[in-house]
Write a protein that holds these residues in place. Structure first.
Motif: not given
Length: 603
Positions: A441, A496, A565
């Motif tokens: 991320k 994302r 995500t």
């Protein structure tokens, strides 16, 4: 004082001739065949493990070690060896966890990885940082220290020595590129190790009153016991400050902060994400060869303090009266090393300086050509023109460094100068690469903010807390930037995609491990809070770098396996990617065992 005699000149000129001939020979191309960028910048990805290991050491060991680290040995003692011994452990992690990803990506440069993982903003900012640091810190220091040795040993004026080293490096490295550098490095390492060992043997034996090396080493410890402590307490050792006064050695090597704090960041930044170092691994003929080469370099690093730190301590024990600490090694060559051997010893310094300089020049050329020139100006440029651009950039870099190097005359311990000023970039560099490798991320916006804040934060903390040891300052910058990296990445909702979570069994194990690391690290941090004041002379607060680092790793394990995500450029690493052979594992355990013995003996 023993003069540099004719036999010494013959030995030195013989070494120089062999290096130039070898460099030009391996650089030759078949008639009508042009060098490609892979040939020029990565030696055609053809290096075996032993060439990689020696090339890694040669790129790292330069005059800054023979002159500057020896000077720190004279002023401070064996504690300066922490840079070398911690690096040996770091190299194991680099080989096992970083190289597999970099080699699989097929990159030429570190900024290329950043462009593929984040975006061109991040890669360009870091590329510019690296080019400036390589030229104005690394190259200038190597030139200055090599020329300083030449001035003290041979009597050649400093400016002429600087020009001579620049010219010598340029003769073969500009034409042959990485292939010429890597193969001449094999010779350079043999010369610098053998020459360094001879100097150490003679310097220590001089203390033995004719009874040999063992007797001399016992006398060395007897005469300078304070120089054989790896951990320096505040207020116990004073060293020259370069301005005619003295300063506390704690400012350079703050107690437990040396082994518990930011030195891990600087070593990971240097060995794991530094272009002119990691480029050797990328040039390997296979991942296995690259990993063996890196762990081989780890064993060579264990040897370095014997070559450069112990002679500095010996010069102190022999009563050398020096104007600057960095004159310790030249003093030994002038007063202890006999005629004939002096040429070999000086060749070792020259070998270290030339190999390191050539490596840095090639990396400046590679980064500028591939990550600035090609990426932003002429994307479709053919290989032949890129090689020409690389040679032009290398020439300009050498000229700039040659002009700046004489300005370093005022330094007392140039090794600390190098560590402090390269240290400005390491906290951000480590975070950007580490999170880019392992945190799915981590976002480009977070990375660019970390890159832009790294140097200003370091400068600000230096202004606010001028008496704070730079190793501790690096740690505080890292802690602040970790919050920035995590915060912006979690808040950034752009770019994302769905995170493909692993099977439930593996995912649950990773989440449990992550939470355990977070909880244990937090508890350690809480306990240390009660020890900071009573143990302030040992800088135990440096351990918060490791506390925050392990909390970061724990968060990455948890978030990678719970978030639905991830960043669109986040890396999905295969479970078996980091598996290594039994030979590698045994070699790694050997390094750890040797270090345990060394630290246990010299604590």
């Amino acid at each position: 004082m023993k003069e540099f005699a004719s036999i010494d000149w013959i030995v030195f000129i013989g070494y120089a001739s062999i290096i130039v001939f070898t460099g030009l020979w391996v650089s030759r191309s078949k008639k009508g065949v042009q060098k490609t960028t892979s040939d020029y910048f990565l030696a055609g990805r053809s290096l075996p493990w032993w060439a990689i290991g020696t090339a890694l050491l040669a790129a790292n060991i330069s005059a800054e070690h023979f002159i500057a680290m020896s000077g720190s040995g004279y002023a401070v003692g064996l504690a300066i060896a922490a840079y070398e011994w911690i690096a040996a452990i770091v190299l194991i992690f680099v080989a096992k966890y970083f190289l597999p990803v970099f080699i699989k990506k097929g990159i030429y440069t570190m900024p290329q990885f950043l462009a593929s993982r984040y975006d061109k903003r991040v890669s360009t900012v870091m590329a510019v940082f690296w080019v400036l640091v390589y030229i104005f810190v690394n190259m200038t220091a190597v030139l200055y220290l090599g020329a300083l040795a030449m001035e003290r040993i041979i009597g050649v004026p400093l400016i002429y020595g600087i020009i001579a080293f620049s010219f010598f490096s340029a003769i073969y490295s500009l034409w042959g590129g990485m292939k010429a550098i890597a193969w001449t490095d094999v010779i350079n390492v043999i010369v610098l190790v053998f020459g360094g060992l001879v100097t150490t043997f003679l310097a220590v034996s001089a203390l033995g009153d004719g009874h040999g090396f063992i007797s001399g080493f016992a006398e060395l410890i007897h005469r300078a016991p304070e120089k054989f402590h790896m951990i320096i307490e505040k207020g116990t050792i004073l060293v020259p400050d370069g301005a005619g006064g003295q300063k506390d050695a704690f400012l350079d090597l703050p107690g437990l902060g040396v082994i518990l704090g930011s030195m891990w960041l600087t070593n990971f930044g240097f060995w794991g994400f530094n272009q002119f170092i990691i480029q050797r691994g990328l040039a390997g003929k296979s991942l296995k060869e690259a990993q063996y080469g890196v762990v081989f370099a780890g064993y060579l690093k264990l040897l370095i303090p014997l070559l450069v730190v112990v002679p500095g301590i010996a010069a102190f024990a022999l009563g050398a009266d020096l104007n600057k600490s960095d004159e310790a090694y030249p003093w030994l060559l002038s007063n202890i090393v006999p005629i004939g051997i002096k040429g070999l010893a000086f060749s070792a310094i020259a070998a270290a300086a030339v190999s390191a300089l050539s490596s840095i020049v090639n990396s400046v050329s590679t980064v500028f050509t591939m990550d600035i020139y090609k990426a932003h100006f002429y994307k479709a440029t053919e290989d032949r023109k890129l090689v020409i651009v690389g040679r032009i950039v290398a020439t300009i870099a050498l000229i700039i460094a040659t002009c700046v190097a004489p300005q370093l005359r005022s330094l007392d311990q140039a090794y600390q100068y190098i560590q402090e000023y390269t240290g400005y970039i390491y906290p951000g560099e480590f975070l950007i690469f580490f999170c880019g490798l392992f945190w799915r991320k981590a976002s480009a916006n977070a990375a660019i903010w970390v890159a832009l804040l790294t140097i200003p934060l370091g400068i600000l903390l230096r202004v606010i807390t001028p008496e704070l040891p730079f190793i501790l300052r690096i740690g505080y910058v890292f802690i602040i930037l970790t919050v920035v990296m995590i915060g912006i990445s979690l808040l950034d909702k752009s770019h994302r995609v769905i995170n493909p979570l692993a099977d439930s069994q593996f995912r649950n194990k990773a989440i449990k491990l992550g939470w355990r690391m977070i909880i244990v690290s937090a508890l350690v941090g809480l306990v240390v809070a009660f020890l900071v004041v009573p143990m302030h002379k040992l800088a135990i607060e440096a351990i918060y770098v490791l506390v925050v680092g392990f909390i970061l790793i724990g968060l990455i394990l948890v978030l990678n396996n719970t978030n639905s995500t991830m960043d669109e450029k986040g890396l999905i690493l295969e479970h078996g990617m980091f598996k290594t052979t039994n030979i590698f594992n045994i070699a790694a355990i050997g390094i750890c065992g040797i270090l345990a013995v060394l630290y246990g003996f010299f604590w």
